[in-house]
Design a protein around this motif. Structure first.
Motif, PDB file in Angstrom:
ATOM      1  N   MET A   1       0.848  -1.177   0.000  1.00  0.00           N
ATOM      2  CA  MET A   1       0.000   0.000   0.000  1.00  0.00           C
ATOM      3  C   MET A   1       0.892   1.239   0.000  1.00  0.00           C
ATOM      4  O   MET A   1       1.754   1.388   0.860  1.00  0.00           O
ATOM      5  CB  MET A   1      -0.923  -0.036   1.226  1.00  0.00           C
ATOM      6  N   ARG A   2       0.678   2.101  -0.976  1.00  0.00           N
ATOM      7  CA  ARG A   2       1.524   3.273  -1.138  1.00  0.00           C
ATOM      8  C   ARG A   2       1.488   4.199   0.067  1.00  0.00           C
ATOM      9  O   ARG A   2       2.522   4.725   0.497  1.00  0.00           O
ATOM     10  CB  ARG A   2       1.112   4.017  -2.399  1.00  0.00           C
ATOM     11  N   SER A   3       0.309   4.435   0.646  1.00  0.00           N
ATOM     12  CA  SER A   3       0.220   5.345   1.789  1.00  0.00           C
ATOM     13  C   SER A   3       0.961   4.789   2.997  1.00  0.00           C
ATOM     14  O   SER A   3       1.586   5.547   3.741  1.00  0.00           O
ATOM     15  CB  SER A   3      -1.237   5.639   2.139  1.00  0.00           C
ATOM     16  N   ALA A   4       0.932   3.488   3.195  1.00  0.00           N
ATOM     17  CA  ALA A   4       1.657   2.885   4.321  1.00  0.00           C
ATOM     18  C   ALA A   4       3.158   3.085   4.139  1.00  0.00           C
ATOM     19  O   ALA A   4       3.872   3.396   5.101  1.00  0.00           O
ATOM     20  CB  ALA A   4       1.321   1.403   4.439  1.00  0.00           C
ATOM     21  N   GLY A   5       3.640   2.934   2.914  1.00  0.00           N
ATOM     22  CA  GLY A   5       5.064   3.160   2.644  1.00  0.00           C
ATOM     23  C   GLY A   5       5.461   4.604   2.879  1.00  0.00           C
ATOM     24  O   GLY A   5       6.530   4.886   3.437  1.00  0.00           O
ATOM     25  N   SER A   6       4.599   5.525   2.486  1.00  0.00           N
ATOM     26  CA  SER A   6       4.856   6.952   2.705  1.00  0.00           C
ATOM     27  C   SER A   6       4.875   7.281   4.192  1.00  0.00           C
ATOM     28  O   SER A   6       5.716   8.044   4.662  1.00  0.00           O
ATOM     29  CB  SER A   6       3.792   7.803   2.015  1.00  0.00           C
ATOM     30  N   ARG A   7       3.966   6.688   4.921  1.00  0.00           N
ATOM     31  CA  ARG A   7       3.904   6.933   6.367  1.00  0.00           C
ATOM     32  C   ARG A   7       5.141   6.366   7.065  1.00  0.00           C
ATOM     33  O   ARG A   7       5.693   6.986   7.963  1.00  0.00           O
ATOM     34  CB  ARG A   7       2.622   6.332   6.947  1.00  0.00           C
ATOM     35  N   ALA A   9       8.131   5.946   5.702  1.00  0.00           N
ATOM     36  CA  ALA A   9       9.262   6.807   5.338  1.00  0.00           C
ATOM     37  C   ALA A   9       9.257   8.090   6.165  1.00  0.00           C
ATOM     38  O   ALA A   9      10.311   8.539   6.647  1.00  0.00           O
ATOM     39  CB  ALA A   9       9.225   7.125   3.848  1.00  0.00           C
ATOM     40  N   ALA A  10       8.084   8.690   6.348  1.00  0.00           N
ATOM     41  CA  ALA A  10       7.977   9.912   7.155  1.00  0.00           C
ATOM     42  C   ALA A  10       8.337   9.628   8.612  1.00  0.00           C
ATOM     43  O   ALA A  10       9.028  10.429   9.261  1.00  0.00           O
ATOM     44  CB  ALA A  10       6.569  10.488   7.054  1.00  0.00           C
ATOM     45  N   LEU A  15      12.274  10.083  13.109  1.00  0.00           N
ATOM     46  CA  LEU A  15      13.187   9.467  14.074  1.00  0.00           C
ATOM     47  C   LEU A  15      14.608   9.974  13.855  1.00  0.00           C
ATOM     48  O   LEU A  15      15.298  10.363  14.808  1.00  0.00           O
ATOM     49  CB  LEU A  15      13.166   7.941  13.953  1.00  0.00           C
ATOM     50  N   LYS A  16      15.032   9.961  12.611  1.00  0.00           N
ATOM     51  CA  LYS A  16      16.395  10.394  12.273  1.00  0.00           C
ATOM     52  C   LYS A  16      16.616  11.847  12.674  1.00  0.00           C
ATOM     53  O   LYS A  16      17.641  12.182  13.266  1.00  0.00           O
ATOM     54  CB  LYS A  16      16.657  10.196  10.784  1.00  0.00           C
TER      55      LYS A  16
END
Length: 112
Positions: A1-7, A9-10, A15-16
C-alpha cells in the motif's frame, strides 16, 4: 500500500531528525487490518527487548494492537503508548479511546 510506505518513510525521517536510531526488530509489517495489528503485536511481544510506544500506520491496525496488548495483560497508556492514523470514528469507542492522527483528505490531494 503506497500510503503505508509513505507513512513509514515519514516516520523514519522523523526518528532520524530527532537523533533516534530505528530498531528494525520493532518494525513489523501487517496487512492494515485488526487481525494484522494483533498478529504484529504478538510478534513484537515475543521479542527479548520491548518498545515503550507503538505507532501504527492506520487505526484498524492500532485497535488490533490494543487488543493484543490487553490479551497479554498490558495496559495502554500505562505500559505502552499507542497511536493510530486516520481518525476513524471507531477509535473514540475503544477503551481507552485511541490516540490517532487526523489527516485532511483535501490537504493530501493538494500534495499529490
Amino acid at each position: 500500500m503506497r500510503s503505508a510506505g509513505s507513512r513509514k518513510a515519514a516516520f523514519l525521517k522523523c526518528l532520524k531528525s530527532a537523533g533516534i536510531k530505528a530498531d528494525v526488530s520493532w518494525m513489523v509489517e501487517g496487512d492494515q487490518t485488526l487481525d494484522g495489528g494483533r498478529d504484529a503485536m504478538q510478534r513484537i511481544l515475543a521479542l527479548k527487548h520491548l518498545p515503550t510506544a507503538i505507532m501504527c500506520s492506520n487505526d484498524m491496525t492500532a485497535i488490533g494492537v490494543q487488543h493484543a496488548l490487553f490479551d497479554a495483560g498490558f495496559k495502554v497508556p500505562e505500559d505502552f503508548s499507542l497511536i493510530g492514523f486516520d481518525d476513524i470514528h471507531l477509535a473514540e469507542y475503544t477503551i481507552p479511546p485511541l490516540t490517532t492522527v487526523r489527516m485532511s483528505c483535501k490537504d493530501l490531494a493538494k500534495m499529490q
